[in-house]
Design an enzyme around this catalytic site. Structure first.
Site, short mmCIF file in Angstrom:
data_model
loop_
_atom_site.label_atom_id
_atom_site.label_comp_id
_atom_site.label_asym_id
_atom_site.label_seq_id
_atom_site.Cartn_x
_atom_site.Cartn_y
_atom_site.Cartn_z
N SER A 84 -15.21 13.97 2.79
CA SER A 84 -13.96 13.29 3.18
C SER A 84 -14.22 12.18 4.19
CB SER A 84 -12.97 14.31 3.75
OG SER A 84 -13.55 15.03 4.81
N HIS A 122 29.26 -2.73 -7.49
CA HIS A 122 28.80 -2.91 -8.88
C HIS A 122 28.20 -4.30 -9.08
CE1 HIS A 122 31.31 0.66 -9.80
NE2 HIS A 122 32.14 0.10 -8.96
N SER A 134 4.22 -21.20 -7.73
CA SER A 134 3.75 -20.83 -9.06
C SER A 134 2.56 -21.72 -9.40
CB SER A 134 4.86 -21.04 -10.08
OG SER A 134 4.31 -21.21 -11.37
N LYS A 136 8.82 -23.89 -8.42
CA LYS A 136 9.11 -22.52 -8.02
C LYS A 136 8.76 -22.21 -6.58
CE LYS A 136 9.82 -19.33 -10.35
NZ LYS A 136 9.18 -18.47 -11.36
N GLU A 147 9.59 -8.76 -3.33
CA GLU A 147 9.24 -8.02 -4.56
C GLU A 147 8.22 -6.93 -4.26
OE1 GLU A 147 8.46 -10.80 -7.94
OE2 GLU A 147 9.35 -12.23 -6.56
N TYR A 160 -6.07 28.14 5.11
CA TYR A 160 -6.71 26.88 4.75
C TYR A 160 -7.29 26.97 3.35
CZ TYR A 160 -9.54 22.71 4.62
OH TYR A 160 -10.05 21.50 4.24
N GLN A 214 -7.39 19.07 2.14
CA GLN A 214 -8.10 17.83 2.47
C GLN A 214 -7.41 16.63 1.79
OE1 GLN A 214 -12.48 17.70 3.13
NE2 GLN A 214 -12.50 16.64 1.17
N1 ARG Z 1 -12.68 17.86 5.83
C1 ARG Z 1 -11.86 19.03 5.88
C2 ARG Z 1 -10.39 18.63 5.68
O1 ARG Z 1 -10.10 17.49 5.79
C3 ARG Z 1 -12.02 19.71 7.20
C4 ARG Z 1 -11.77 21.16 7.18
C5 ARG Z 1 -12.80 21.85 6.39
N2 ARG Z 1 -12.74 23.26 6.59
C6 ARG Z 1 -13.46 24.06 5.81
N3 ARG Z 1 -13.37 25.30 6.07
N4 ARG Z 1 -14.20 23.60 4.86
O2 ARG Z 1 -9.54 19.45 5.40
#
Ligand code: ARG
Length: 456
Positions: free
Chosen positions: A23, A155, A276, A282, A289, A316, A321
């Protein structure tokens, strides 16, 4: 450095696993929060006697060094840095052997939850003030257009004339609710998960209240399982930003209409419009937009993340992540859109003559004529029918609407005054209504709320 779990495993991870798991490419932007959380944690560890004062100071000094390596961009990542937490800890440990104690009583599960709350708190606070800047732009424009008026629409059909300031402030009030929502989200997320450990707390004498206070949280978690699983604040932030994005989209849509040749209500500044490549005449409202287009992506982040959360058991799970990329992108998208749209609105010119000409179309006074009859004692339903018939006859070519009004036995010459250009908009003086007098009260209230929300 070996994997964090190297003691338990014989072989190294497969490349695809590493890449999927990594990550760092996105969570590195939380480095400051990771360092801040680590400072609070190691200070607490020393206070409860789990590290000694010398070790604490060595770790704090190493954290300072890591911070400056990040800020001068000299920090070097290594292949085994799986996320920002492992990278910071690895570097601290390289700088000082005491670094081996930094993760005492802490898991990445409570660590990442802490970092992301700190990050979100700061980011939403910044976005909030950018929203307020945009509200100020709307207020300034509303003040500068004075008594200008335009047709109000339902409308997308011309309905009743309203002050231009009234129309501009309508968007301002929607943004006020966005500011309120951001405040409420910030207040709710301001709870520290640090000390929850992996999921169950710790056998070590940690002091989560101390770390909560050191990090400026209003309280600590009550339940360690909830602390590491909870991403409600991410979902809430994504909702707040999606709705804010929808508001910006609706503003954008009107600017697009108003800038069209057919409406011709506004002129766009060169710096905030595009040309444009083929058609020299234009001038395009690209910012508006994109404001409209980006809202789709913001809604997508919200629904995507809700789908990520819905099947997760406590506590968790690595699915979590997936919280960061949508959140980061939503914040970046809203920030940029706000800045661009704000610049576009602050540099708009209003073609108030054209607006007035449209608003003074004789039919725009139809409701006023019916209300004129009501004031003579006629029930509203009857009054509606009288005026409706005249409109129908005028449209059928029996004569100009004003002439038919003048000739009507119910209305007559006395009622014609209601159709004087500019009269209609002035008449709706009820609180919160669209006349310039009502709007002057609203302007003051809006300005006062802005001051209140700014906190000065
Ligand atoms: N990179 C992980 C996240 O963003 C951190 C937590 C990871 N925890 C674990 N037990 N692998 O969620």
């Amino acid at each position: 450095m070996a994997e964090l779990w190297h003691g338990r495993f014989e072989g190294g991870p497969a490349e695809a696993l590493q890449e999927l798991n990594n990550s760092l490419p996105f969570d590195r932007r939380m480095y400051a929060q990771d360092i801040e959380g680590s400072r609070a944690h190691v200070t607490m560890l020393a206070d409860v006697g789990l590290v000694d004062a010398g070790e604490r100071d060595d770790i704090l000094t190493a954290l300072d060094q890591v911070e400056s390596e990040f800020s001068d961009q000299s920090f070097e990542f290594v292949a085994s840095d799986e996320d920002i937490h492992t990278a910071v800890e690895r570097r601290v440990t390289e700088i000082t052997p005491a670094g081996g104690k930094i993760h005492t009583g802490r898991s990445r599960n409570d660590q990442v939850a802490t970092d992301l709350r700190l990050w979100t708190r700061r980011e939403l606070g910044e976005l909030r003030s950018i929203v307020i800047d945009f509200q100020r732009v709307l207020l300034d424009q509303a003040r500068s257009v004075g008594d200008a008026y335009l047709p109000g629409y339902t409308h997308l059909q011309q309905a009743q004339p309203v002050a231009l300031a009234h129309h501009l402030l309508a968007h301002g009030w929607a943004l006020s609710r966005d500011v309120q929502r951001l405040d409420q989200t910030i207040a709710r997320l301001n709870v520290s998960p640090l000390g929850a450990g992996a999921l169950a707390g710790s056998s070590l004498p940690l002091d989560p209240d101390a770390t909560a206070a050191a990090l400026g949280f209003t309280s600590r978690f009550e339940n360690s399982l909830d602390a590491v699983s909870d991403r409600d604040y991410v979902a809430e932030a994504l909702f707040d930003l999606a709705l804010l994005g929808v508001h910006l989209s609706r503003i954008g849509e009107e600017l697009i209409l108003w800038a069209s040749t057919e409406f011709g209500f506004i002129g766009l500044d060169d710096a905030f419009s595009t040309g444009s490549s083929m058609m020299p005449q234009k001038k395009n409202p690209d910012i508006a937009e994109l404001a409209r287009g980006k809202s789709g992506r913001l809604i997508g982040h919200l629904s995507g993340f809700m789908a990520t959360l819905k099947g997760l058991p406590l506590t968790y799970n690595k699915d979590l992540q997936e919280d960061k990329e949508p959140l980061f992108d939503a914040c970046d998208t809203v920030r940029l859109t706000l800045l661009a749209l704000s610049g576009m609105v602050s540099t708009l010119t209003f073609n108030t003559e054209r607006m007035a000409a449209q608003a003074d179309s004789p039919y725009a006074a139809a409701t006023d004529l019916a209300e004129w009859l009501v004031k003579t004692g006629m029930p509203f339903r009857g009054a509606h029918a009288v005026v409706g018939q005249l409109v129908r006859r005028a449209l059928a070519g029996e004569g100009a609407f004003a002439d038919l009004v003048a000739a009507s036995p119910d209305l007559g010459e006395a009622a014609i005054g209601v159709m004087t250009p500019g009269m209609s908009v002035q008449s709706r003086t009820t609180p919160g209504g669209g006349s310039p007098t009502a709007v002057s009260v609203q302007l003051e209230r809006f300005a006062a709320i802005l001051v209140e929300q700014t906190g000065n």
